[in-house]
Write a protein that holds these residues in place. Structure first.
Motif, mmCIF file in Angstrom:
data_model
loop_
_atom_site.group_PDB
_atom_site.id
_atom_site.type_symbol
_atom_site.label_atom_id
_atom_site.label_comp_id
_atom_site.label_asym_id
_atom_site.label_seq_id
_atom_site.Cartn_x
_atom_site.Cartn_y
_atom_site.Cartn_z
ATOM 1 N N LEU A 1 6.022 5.119 1.438
ATOM 2 C CA LEU A 1 5.792 6.536 1.212
ATOM 3 C C LEU A 1 6.650 6.936 0.016
ATOM 4 O O LEU A 1 7.864 6.747 0.022
ATOM 5 C CB LEU A 1 6.195 7.358 2.434
ATOM 6 C CG LEU A 1 6.172 8.881 2.272
ATOM 7 C CD1 LEU A 1 4.760 9.377 1.944
ATOM 8 C CD2 LEU A 1 6.699 9.563 3.522
ATOM 9 N N LEU A 2 6.006 7.451 -1.033
ATOM 10 C CA LEU A 2 6.720 7.949 -2.200
ATOM 11 C C LEU A 2 6.675 9.469 -2.132
ATOM 12 O O LEU A 2 5.599 10.059 -2.227
ATOM 13 C CB LEU A 2 6.080 7.422 -3.489
ATOM 14 C CG LEU A 2 6.919 7.579 -4.752
ATOM 15 C CD1 LEU A 2 6.500 6.549 -5.792
ATOM 16 C CD2 LEU A 2 6.877 8.958 -5.320
ATOM 17 N N ASN A 3 7.823 10.083 -1.935
ATOM 18 C CA ASN A 3 7.909 11.529 -1.742
ATOM 19 C C ASN A 3 8.142 12.247 -3.065
ATOM 20 O O ASN A 3 9.131 11.992 -3.747
ATOM 21 C CB ASN A 3 9.056 11.847 -0.771
ATOM 22 C CG ASN A 3 9.160 13.323 -0.488
ATOM 23 O OD1 ASN A 3 8.163 14.044 -0.474
ATOM 24 N ND2 ASN A 3 10.375 13.787 -0.250
ATOM 25 N N LEU A 4 7.245 13.163 -3.410
ATOM 26 C CA LEU A 4 7.424 13.993 -4.606
ATOM 27 C C LEU A 4 7.664 15.456 -4.237
ATOM 28 O O LEU A 4 7.560 16.338 -5.081
ATOM 29 C CB LEU A 4 6.205 13.869 -5.531
ATOM 30 C CG LEU A 4 6.023 12.502 -6.176
ATOM 31 C CD1 LEU A 4 4.768 12.490 -7.043
ATOM 32 C CD2 LEU A 4 7.247 12.097 -6.979
ATOM 33 N N LYS B 1 0.862 -1.184 0.000
ATOM 34 C CA LYS B 1 0.000 0.000 0.000
ATOM 35 C C LYS B 1 0.900 1.235 0.000
ATOM 36 O O LYS B 1 1.777 1.375 0.836
ATOM 37 C CB LYS B 1 -0.922 -0.007 1.211
ATOM 38 C CG LYS B 1 -1.969 1.075 1.159
ATOM 39 C CD LYS B 1 -3.238 0.627 1.832
ATOM 40 C CE LYS B 1 -4.222 1.757 1.928
ATOM 41 N NZ LYS B 1 -5.142 1.816 0.832
ATOM 42 N N VAL B 2 0.667 2.135 -0.975
ATOM 43 C CA VAL B 2 1.556 3.266 -1.208
ATOM 44 C C VAL B 2 0.831 4.590 -0.962
ATOM 45 O O VAL B 2 -0.277 4.801 -1.454
ATOM 46 C CB VAL B 2 2.075 3.249 -2.673
ATOM 47 C CG1 VAL B 2 2.997 4.420 -2.936
ATOM 48 C CG2 VAL B 2 2.756 1.932 -2.982
ATOM 49 N N LEU B 3 1.505 5.477 -0.241
ATOM 50 C CA LEU B 3 1.054 6.855 -0.105
ATOM 51 C C LEU B 3 2.006 7.722 -0.908
ATOM 52 O O LEU B 3 3.224 7.674 -0.690
ATOM 53 C CB LEU B 3 1.062 7.310 1.358
ATOM 54 C CG LEU B 3 0.628 8.757 1.582
ATOM 55 C CD1 LEU B 3 -0.875 8.900 1.378
ATOM 56 C CD2 LEU B 3 1.029 9.248 2.957
ATOM 57 N N ILE B 4 1.471 8.473 -1.862
ATOM 58 C CA ILE B 4 2.283 9.409 -2.641
ATOM 59 C C ILE B 4 2.055 10.797 -2.067
ATOM 60 O O ILE B 4 0.935 11.296 -2.054
ATOM 61 C CB ILE B 4 1.916 9.382 -4.133
ATOM 62 C CG1 ILE B 4 2.121 7.979 -4.696
ATOM 63 C CG2 ILE B 4 2.755 10.408 -4.897
ATOM 64 C CD1 ILE B 4 1.681 7.826 -6.133
ATOM 65 N N PRO C 1 -4.919 0.633 -3.421
ATOM 66 C CA PRO C 1 -3.500 0.425 -3.116
ATOM 67 C C PRO C 1 -2.608 1.667 -3.192
ATOM 68 O O PRO C 1 -1.576 1.721 -2.545
ATOM 69 C CB PRO C 1 -3.053 -0.609 -4.149
ATOM 70 C CG PRO C 1 -4.038 -0.541 -5.241
ATOM 71 C CD PRO C 1 -5.323 -0.054 -4.647
ATOM 72 N N VAL C 2 -3.005 2.669 -3.984
ATOM 73 C CA VAL C 2 -2.186 3.875 -4.117
ATOM 74 C C VAL C 2 -3.035 5.097 -3.767
ATOM 75 O O VAL C 2 -4.100 5.299 -4.345
ATOM 76 C CB VAL C 2 -1.617 4.006 -5.553
ATOM 77 C CG1 VAL C 2 -0.842 5.304 -5.713
ATOM 78 C CG2 VAL C 2 -0.731 2.806 -5.877
ATOM 79 N N ILE C 3 -2.531 5.888 -2.831
ATOM 80 C CA ILE C 3 -3.258 7.064 -2.354
ATOM 81 C C ILE C 3 -2.429 8.314 -2.627
ATOM 82 O O ILE C 3 -1.242 8.364 -2.297
ATOM 83 C CB ILE C 3 -3.542 6.960 -0.834
ATOM 84 C CG1 ILE C 3 -4.260 5.656 -0.497
ATOM 85 C CG2 ILE C 3 -4.309 8.178 -0.346
ATOM 86 C CD1 ILE C 3 -5.588 5.444 -1.191
ATOM 87 N N LEU C 4 -3.054 9.308 -3.230
ATOM 88 C CA LEU C 4 -2.425 10.602 -3.482
ATOM 89 C C LEU C 4 -2.777 11.539 -2.336
ATOM 90 O O LEU C 4 -3.948 11.630 -1.954
ATOM 91 C CB LEU C 4 -2.916 11.192 -4.796
ATOM 92 C CG LEU C 4 -2.804 10.299 -6.035
ATOM 93 C CD1 LEU C 4 -3.381 11.012 -7.249
ATOM 94 C CD2 LEU C 4 -1.387 9.861 -6.265
ATOM 95 N N LEU D 1 10.671 4.348 2.292
ATOM 96 C CA LEU D 1 10.524 5.688 1.749
ATOM 97 C C LEU D 1 11.193 5.697 0.385
ATOM 98 O O LEU D 1 12.350 5.289 0.259
ATOM 99 C CB LEU D 1 11.182 6.725 2.658
ATOM 100 C CG LEU D 1 11.346 8.138 2.097
ATOM 101 C CD1 LEU D 1 9.991 8.768 1.786
ATOM 102 C CD2 LEU D 1 12.140 9.004 3.062
ATOM 103 N N ILE D 2 10.461 6.129 -0.634
ATOM 104 C CA ILE D 2 11.016 6.237 -1.980
ATOM 105 C C ILE D 2 11.236 7.714 -2.294
ATOM 106 O O ILE D 2 10.329 8.532 -2.152
ATOM 107 C CB ILE D 2 10.084 5.605 -3.037
ATOM 108 C CG1 ILE D 2 9.986 4.101 -2.807
ATOM 109 C CG2 ILE D 2 10.581 5.919 -4.445
ATOM 110 C CD1 ILE D 2 8.995 3.403 -3.718
#
Length: 141
Positions: A89-92, A30-33, A73-76, A106-107
């Motif tokens: 956690l994918l950090n943009l 499960k990914v949080l962007i 699965p992916v939350i913005l 952490l990506i």
């Protein structure tokens, strides 16, 4: 302790984010962007629907219904919620995200722009100085 996965040399940070999300979804993670900039989240939302001609990545916004957020699965998100569970956690954002240490992974993606490289170096140094395990991948895409 949070594992930091640093991907450098991306020519298209959002496309790289899509690819990494697809990989995480395949692994049932499960990914949080995280991106505080609404325009970035909007661009990514559109790209997640269209970047692959044969599939899409199921995603939604953190402000959606709780049941939908839990099942997707992916939350913005423009914030880091402390009341929900995510694996990645994918950090943009150009800075390290708040409360990132509640995630197992952490990506971070470093693009090839001067501003992007400088910000990524600062984040990398922060994680290294704090003794987080860092896994580095050079994309050169």
């Amino acid at each position: 302790m949070t594992q930091v996965y640093f991907y450098s040399g991306s020519n298209d940070k959002l496309l790289t984010a899509c690819r990494l999300c697809a990989k995480a979804v395949q692994q049932n993670l499960k990914v949080l962007i995280y991106a505080p900039d609404a325009a970035v989240l909007e661009q990514l939302d559109q790209l997640l629907w269209t970047f692959s001609p044969v599939s899409f990545i199921p995603h939604c916004d953190i402000r959606e219904d709780n049941e939908l957020v839990s099942a997707t699965p992916v939350i913005l998100s423009n914030r880091i919620p402390t009341d929900k569970q995510f694996d990645v956690l994918l950090n943009l954002h150009l800075q390290q995200p708040p409360d990132f240490d509640q995630f197992s992974r952490l990506i971070e993606i470093a693009d090839t722009s001067v501003k992007g490289k400088q910000a990524a170096r600062t984040r990398y140094r922060f994680y290294k100085d704090a003794h987080y395990p860092i896994h580095h991948f050079n994309l050169n895409d």
